[in-house]
Design a protein around this motif. Structure first.
Motif, short mmCIF file in Angstrom:
data_model
loop_
_atom_site.label_atom_id
_atom_site.label_comp_id
_atom_site.label_asym_id
_atom_site.label_seq_id
_atom_site.Cartn_x
_atom_site.Cartn_y
_atom_site.Cartn_z
N UNK A 240 97.20 -26.49 23.61
CA UNK A 240 99.09 -27.68 23.99
C UNK A 240 99.27 -27.15 23.69
N UNK A 241 101.13 -26.61 23.67
CA UNK A 241 101.74 -27.03 23.29
C UNK A 241 103.06 -27.98 22.94
N UNK A 242 103.25 -27.80 21.72
CA UNK A 242 104.27 -29.21 21.63
C UNK A 242 105.91 -28.02 21.26
N UNK A 243 106.67 -28.75 21.90
CA UNK A 243 108.52 -28.10 20.74
C UNK A 243 109.07 -29.02 20.87
N UNK B 43 93.50 -25.31 20.67
CA UNK B 43 94.56 -26.29 19.49
C UNK B 43 95.81 -27.53 20.32
N UNK B 44 96.05 -27.76 19.40
CA UNK B 44 97.44 -28.83 19.33
C UNK B 44 98.58 -28.23 18.49
N UNK B 45 99.74 -27.18 18.82
CA UNK B 45 99.83 -26.67 18.02
C UNK B 45 102.29 -27.54 18.20
N UNK B 46 102.20 -28.02 17.50
CA UNK B 46 104.38 -28.47 17.40
C UNK B 46 104.50 -27.35 16.95
N UNK C 84 99.93 -21.45 27.06
CA UNK C 84 99.41 -22.10 26.68
C UNK C 84 98.80 -22.82 28.20
N UNK C 85 98.05 -23.70 27.84
CA UNK C 85 97.25 -24.81 29.16
C UNK C 85 98.04 -25.45 29.63
#
Length: 211
Positions: free
Chosen positions: A3-6, A108-111, A123-124
């Motif tokens: 999960x990519x958080x920007x 992973x969750x990456x922000x 990323x999904x």
């Protein structure tokens, strides 16, 4: 699942990322702390923020185990991080670390600010979290007051606008929403409401993949 958080500073992406990581049992990486760590190292070593060689050296020798998140969260370090994060050599030095974190078996969750566009373009789930500059400044003021500081609200807003300008216009990995990212505007949302909206996005993507 990755999960990519920007999103920009104080948009709520960090809080949402931690909660999503807990929800789905995934490791979490706040990449903003990496750049804050570089900035603090440069400051602590007495080098100027414009010293790109010192910034690159700090990035290559970064030790996550020694991070003091409280000191890294100061407003001064945050502003300094916005400066050093614009250096291509700093970003390049930290890319491998972020790739290794993303490659964990469970995901992973990456922000950060370039996760969905540069670090994890496949990323999904990609979420771009934003909020008005005024709302973000108010949140930062409340956060700093909670730490016993006495922030200048007008200066905080000016700093956020300046950071937005640097992040959007830097040559290396500028802050932009990935074409396939879901926009989540948290301006008028509580933490719980924003978290539920983020879960809805993740579940919709997972349902679509299963279909």
């Amino acid at each position: 699942m990755i999960i990519a958080i920007d999103g920009p500073a104080a948009s709520g992406k960090g809080t949402l990322s931690k909660k999503l990581a807990a929800q789905y049992g995934l490791p979490h990486l706040d990449t903003g702390l990496l750049y804050r760590g570089v900035a603090k190292s440069v400051i602590d070593n007495g080098a100027g923020l414009q010293d790109r060689t010192a910034a690159e050296k700090a990035a290559k020798s970064l030790n996550l185990a020694s991070f003091d998140e409280i000191s890294l969260k100061s407003h001064q370090v945050g502003d300094a991080a916005s400066v050093v994060s614009a250096y291509p050599e700093v970003r390049a030095a930290l890319v491998d670390l972020q790739h290794r974190f993303a490659a964990q078996p469970k995901g992973a969750v990456i922000d950060g600010r370039d996760i969905g566009t540069v670090i994890c373009p496949n990323a999904e789930v990609k979420i771009f979290v934003t909020a008005s500059p005024e709302a973000r400044a108010e949140r930062r003021v409340l956060e700093l007051r909670g730490r016993g500081e006495a922030p200048d609200a007008a200066k905080i807003l000016a700093d956020i606008l300046a950071r937005d300008e640097r992040d959007r216009n830097r040559a290396a990995s500028p802050l932009i929403q990935a074409d396939d990212a879901h926009l989540l505007d948290t301006t008028h949302l509580s933490i719980d409401a924003a978290f539920q909206a983020a879960i809805d996005i993740v579940e919709a993507v997972r349902a679509g993949r299963r279909a």
